[in-house]
Design a protein around this motif. Structure first.
Motif, PDB file in Angstrom:
ATOM      1  N   LEU A   1       8.312 -11.681  99.187  1.00  0.00           N
ATOM      2  CA  LEU A   1       7.482 -12.635  98.465  1.00  0.00           C
ATOM      3  C   LEU A   1       6.486 -11.841  97.618  1.00  0.00           C
ATOM      4  CD1 LEU A   1       6.557 -15.524  97.884  1.00  0.00           C
ATOM      5  CD2 LEU A   1       5.090 -15.399  99.926  1.00  0.00           C
ATOM      6  N   LEU A   2       6.655 -11.907  96.302  1.00  0.00           N
ATOM      7  CA  LEU A   2       5.842 -11.112  95.383  1.00  0.00           C
ATOM      8  C   LEU A   2       4.871 -12.026  94.647  1.00  0.00           C
ATOM      9  CD1 LEU A   2       8.638  -8.799  93.895  1.00  0.00           C
ATOM     10  CD2 LEU A   2       7.235  -8.463  95.945  1.00  0.00           C
ATOM     11  N   LEU A   3       3.593 -11.751  94.841  1.00  0.00           N
ATOM     12  CA  LEU A   3       2.524 -12.555  94.242  1.00  0.00           C
ATOM     13  C   LEU A   3       1.541 -11.672  93.480  1.00  0.00           C
ATOM     14  CD1 LEU A   3       1.911 -14.746  97.421  1.00  0.00           C
ATOM     15  CD2 LEU A   3       3.161 -15.448  95.371  1.00  0.00           C
ATOM     16  N   ARG A   4       2.004 -10.539  93.048  1.00  0.00           N
ATOM     17  CA  ARG A   4       1.138  -9.579  92.342  1.00  0.00           C
ATOM     18  C   ARG A   4       0.533 -10.220  91.088  1.00  0.00           C
ATOM     19  NH1 ARG A   4       0.637  -3.866  91.725  1.00  0.00           N
ATOM     20  NH2 ARG A   4       2.015  -3.604  93.527  1.00  0.00           N
ATOM     21  N   GLY A   5      -0.766 -10.010  90.907  1.00  0.00           N
ATOM     22  CA  GLY A   5      -1.429 -10.474  89.699  1.00  0.00           C
ATOM     23  C   GLY A   5      -1.636 -11.979  89.633  1.00  0.00           C
ATOM     24  N   CYS A   6      -1.403 -12.705  90.736  1.00  0.00           N
ATOM     25  CA  CYS A   6      -1.659 -14.162  90.752  1.00  0.00           C
ATOM     26  C   CYS A   6      -3.154 -14.366  90.995  1.00  0.00           C
ATOM     27  CB  CYS A   6      -0.822 -14.842  91.834  1.00  0.00           C
ATOM     28  SG  CYS A   6       0.947 -14.806  91.520  1.00  0.00           S
ATOM     29  N   ASP A   7      -3.961 -14.181  89.956  1.00  0.00           N
ATOM     30  CA  ASP A   7      -5.415 -14.141  90.122  1.00  0.00           C
ATOM     31  C   ASP A   7      -6.041 -15.516  90.346  1.00  0.00           C
ATOM     32  OD1 ASP A   7      -5.010 -15.102  87.583  1.00  0.00           O
ATOM     33  OD2 ASP A   7      -5.899 -13.377  86.561  1.00  0.00           O
ATOM     34  N   ARG A   8      -5.248 -16.594  90.254  1.00  0.00           N
ATOM     35  CA  ARG A   8      -5.775 -17.933  90.530  1.00  0.00           C
ATOM     36  C   ARG A   8      -5.361 -18.443  91.911  1.00  0.00           C
ATOM     37  NH1 ARG A   8      -5.101 -21.173  84.725  1.00  0.00           N
ATOM     38  NH2 ARG A   8      -5.855 -19.481  83.399  1.00  0.00           N
ATOM     39  N   LEU A   9      -4.543 -17.685  92.601  1.00  0.00           N
ATOM     40  CA  LEU A   9      -4.068 -18.080  93.929  1.00  0.00           C
ATOM     41  C   LEU A   9      -5.203 -17.890  94.942  1.00  0.00           C
ATOM     42  CD1 LEU A   9      -1.641 -18.948  95.686  1.00  0.00           C
ATOM     43  CD2 LEU A   9      -1.095 -16.515  95.944  1.00  0.00           C
ATOM     44  N   LYS A  10      -5.555 -18.965  95.652  1.00  0.00           N
ATOM     45  CA  LYS A  10      -6.745 -18.934  96.501  1.00  0.00           C
ATOM     46  C   LYS A  10      -6.438 -18.733  97.980  1.00  0.00           C
ATOM     47  CE  LYS A  10      -9.556 -21.659  93.325  1.00  0.00           C
ATOM     48  NZ  LYS A  10     -10.414 -22.853  93.124  1.00  0.00           N
ATOM     49  N   GLN A  11      -5.255 -19.138  98.432  1.00  0.00           N
ATOM     50  CA  GLN A  11      -4.936 -18.949  99.840  1.00  0.00           C
ATOM     51  C   GLN A  11      -3.430 -18.978 100.061  1.00  0.00           C
ATOM     52  OE1 GLN A  11      -6.873 -22.174 101.869  1.00  0.00           O
ATOM     53  NE2 GLN A  11      -5.305 -23.673 101.308  1.00  0.00           N
TER      54      GLN A  11
END
Length: 677
Positions: free
Chosen positions: A636-646
């Motif tokens: 699961l790659l979420l790199r650079g998701c700067d709006r993801l809060k939790q």
């Protein structure tokens, strides 16, 4: 160790057999019909597997065999999807039981149902039976066609190698060689120092992909006047696929003595005589086109060389860095691509028998575009030049420009066997991994981990019997093996990334056939219903029309965008998220990286087979809770998701999750959850 020319499908079949083994998976309690059908599958598949190598060889010249193999491959994937349905159902059941038991850690999942009768399990098995019986019927039809096609079982009167290339010699027409002056000087400089440092014979490897000009460079050096004056003895041996110590020793001895020794097959007698002839002599030996060699064979072959003068040298040419690592005493000389100007010279020499376009100015612009397709490969320029020889009609040149080199008739094209031979020599597990990479765009720079995680998601990384190597380390070994064989090359712009030569990329697409699909250049292409792996080039606005073709490929396992746009956001139509993706129920790898997406649909949780999700650099603020039901998820790659809060609370129950990348996702609040794996 795999046999030369062994079918890529044989590795896929090994995976199927492992999944069919009742000791490891697929125990369904009282559902005897399922077991009975699976036994039929195994029996029929083993019958078919016996002729795979013969079929892979014959497909190059027999269209019906090629069609048969395509149908078999398609059927194999369908069978694998059904087996994965069973395994996923078992995994979900196990996860639910563990959660209900409130365990903090989950044991390693064994793909089994409990032996207790369950109505849900019965209904599931009943639903799957119709699919299984349809597979059985298709398998039986393929067995009948196998007999009609007269396919032979392995090792039963079947020649091992059908791809033949003429042996090389030391002779070269220097007037037709261009752009290798600096390389020639560099090799000669390595040959001419008076003595080696430790007194041993120096071994200089020239390494590069097929068609790059390794043999030509060795020929130029071998025939140079300074080399003739420097060495007492010279010998040239074309080794090729079979590293036969007796044959090689005979050839060297015949070159040294100018006497035939065909009747002598005793290695001891041959080596003793060769040792006498080389004693204290300054010799140059070229071992051309070596495909494989063991350290033991090399030490045996080089025994007579040790008595030569310290100034003696051996040049080795090979496509495989593993070969050079066994033989070399100095670093590899990696042969680089030619410039477009040099390729243009080769093209005009072979097509017009001229050094430039002064006599045919109307062809110059087309010729300049043609050599760009060669991408620095001199054999490609020579091949196309030969196809255009005496054809001075601009329409003929445009026809070559607008068509793939691979469409040239095989008997007229040297580039096809030259590069296909590299693929032919790959072991089956590497063949699968190589043609998977045909979905990578040309000139795309990729990282090792990026590719390994995708291979892992689709089950292309399989442990050999008796080994317990970490799956990522196995993938790294596969990757580096393809690097050593010159299928992947280190990028000149970023040493941590890799590229495929354009013609190697074309080779991958040729080898993959319909199973891989790449949409690019805004072309409206038709995707085969058999396609399993796909990619597309993302642009600023990705509307519905671009994705219409993918509705025809409902069995896709890989769906990846490659963003070549570096500035600004890329927008994706909502129809892809809401309508298309839910229809791709067999997906193992999905990427939406780089798209301007703020919300993911809950239907993501319906992608039961998914192993790889990449939402990096999107605008998502949360992940749907349904993602926690994707029990097969590994990456699961979420790199650079700067709006993801939790992250979802139940993410910790995904027992197969091995890679979670939240680098630069700086808005995530709270402590990270403890993951079970």
């Amino acid at each position: 160790m795999s046999l030369v020319g062994e079918s890529a499908l044989s590795a896929f079949f090994d995976v199927l057999f492992a999944k069919l083994a009742p000791s490891d998976s697929l125990l369904f309690g009282t559902e005897k019909q399922v077991h009975k059908e699976l036994k039929k599958w195994e029996m029929i598949l083993r019958n078919i597997q016996a002729v795979l190598d013969d079929a892979e060889e014959k497909q190059m010249k027999d269209k019906q065999v090629k069609i048969w193999l395509g149908e078999l491959q398609d059927l194999g994937y369908d069978a694998d999807d059904i087996l994965d349905e069973f395994a996923t159902e078992a995994l979900g059941k196990k996860s639910t039981q563990d959660r209900q038991a409130n365990r903090s850690k989950v044991r390693k999942i064994i793909h089994t149902f409990t032996t207790n009768f369950s109505p849900n399990a019965f209904l599931f098995s009943y639903k799957m039976m119709s699919k299984m019986k349809a597979i059985t019927v298709r398998l039986q039809e393929l067995v009948a066609e196998k007999s009609y096609l007269q396919l032979r079982e392995n090792d039963v009167g079947r020649p091992k190698i059908i791809i033949e290339r003429p042996p090389t010699t030391s002779l070269v027409n220097e007037a037709l060689v261009y752009g290798r002056e600096d390389d020639k000087k560099a090799i000669i400089d390595l040959l001419l120092p008076n003595d080696s440092i430790d007194g041993e014979v120096s071994v200089i490897p020239i390494v590069g992909i097929g068609g790059i000009g390794k043999t030509t460079l060795a020929q130029l050096v071998y025939n140079d006047d300074s080399i003739k004056d420097h060495f007492d003895i010279k010998a040239w041996v074309c080794v090729s696929e079979d590293f036969d110590i007796i044959r090689i020793t005979k050839t060297i001895l015949q070159s040294v003595t100018s006497e035939a020794c065909n009747e002598v097959n005793d290695l001891n007698l041959l080596q003793v005589k060769l040792k006498e002839k080389l004693s204290k002599k300054n010799f140059l030996l070229v071992l051309d086109d070596i495909w494989n060699v063991s350290y033991n064979d090399w030490t045996i072959l080089q025994s007579p060389f040790e008595v030569g003068a310290p100034r003696s040298k051996i040049i080795v040419t090979t496509r495989n860095q593993n070969v050079s690592s066994v033989m070399r005493t100095v670093p590899d000389y990696s042969l680089k691509k030619l410039s477009n100007d040099d390729c243009l010279f080769i093209l005009t020499q072979h097509s017009l028998r001229a050094k430039d376009f002064s006599g045919h100015s109307d062809l110059k612009e087309i010729g300049e575009q043609i050599v760009k397709k060669c991408n620095g490969l001199p054999l490609a320029a020579k091949t196309i030049g030969g196809l255009l020889r005496t054809r001075v009609n601009p329409d003929a040149w445009k026809d070559v420009l607008e068509n793939e080199i691979w469409n040239s008739p095989e008997e007229k094209s040297g580039i096809i066997p030259a590069l296909w031979l590299s693929y032919y020599h790959l072991p089956p597990h590497l063949k699968q991994c190589f043609w998977y990479c045909s979905i990578l765009p040309k000139d795309y720079e990729f990282g090792e981990e990026e590719v390994v995680l995708l291979w892992m998601a689709d089950g292309l990384l399989q442990q050999a019997n008796g080994t317990k190597r970490q799956i990522e380390k196995l993938g790294s070994m596969y990757f580096q093996d393809l690097v050593s064989r010159s299928f992947f090359q280190i990028s000149s712009r970023n040493k941590s990334r890799f590229v495929m030569h354009d013609l190697i990329n074309d080779l991958a697409r040729l080898a993959a056939g319909e199973i891989c699909f790449r949409a690019e250049d805004d072309k409206q292409l038709k995707i085969s219903s058999r396609a399993r792996y796909s990619s597309y080039i993302g642009n600023r606005y990705n509307g519905l029309k671009m994705f219409d073709m993918f509705y025809e490929a409902k069995h896709l396992r890989t769906f990846l965008p490659f963003m070549l746009l570096k500035d600004g956001d890329c927008f994706l139509t909502n129809n892809v998220l809401i309508d298309l993706l839910p229809k791709l129920r067999c997906l193992r790898a999905l990427s939406l990286e780089g798209f301007h997406i703020s919300e993911l649909p809950n239907s993501i949780g319906d992608l039961r087979h998914i192993r790889y999700l990449n939402f990096s650099y999107t605008k998502i603020k949360s992940l749907p809770d349904s993602i926690c039901t994707l029990f097969n998820l590994q990456t699961l790659l979420l790199r650079g998701c700067d709006r993801l809060k939790q992250l979802p609370l139940n993410l910790r129950f995904l027992t197969n999750l091995r890679h979670l990348d939240i680098a630069d996702a700086n808005s995530i609040k709270g402590c990270l959850l403890e993951l079970v794996n």
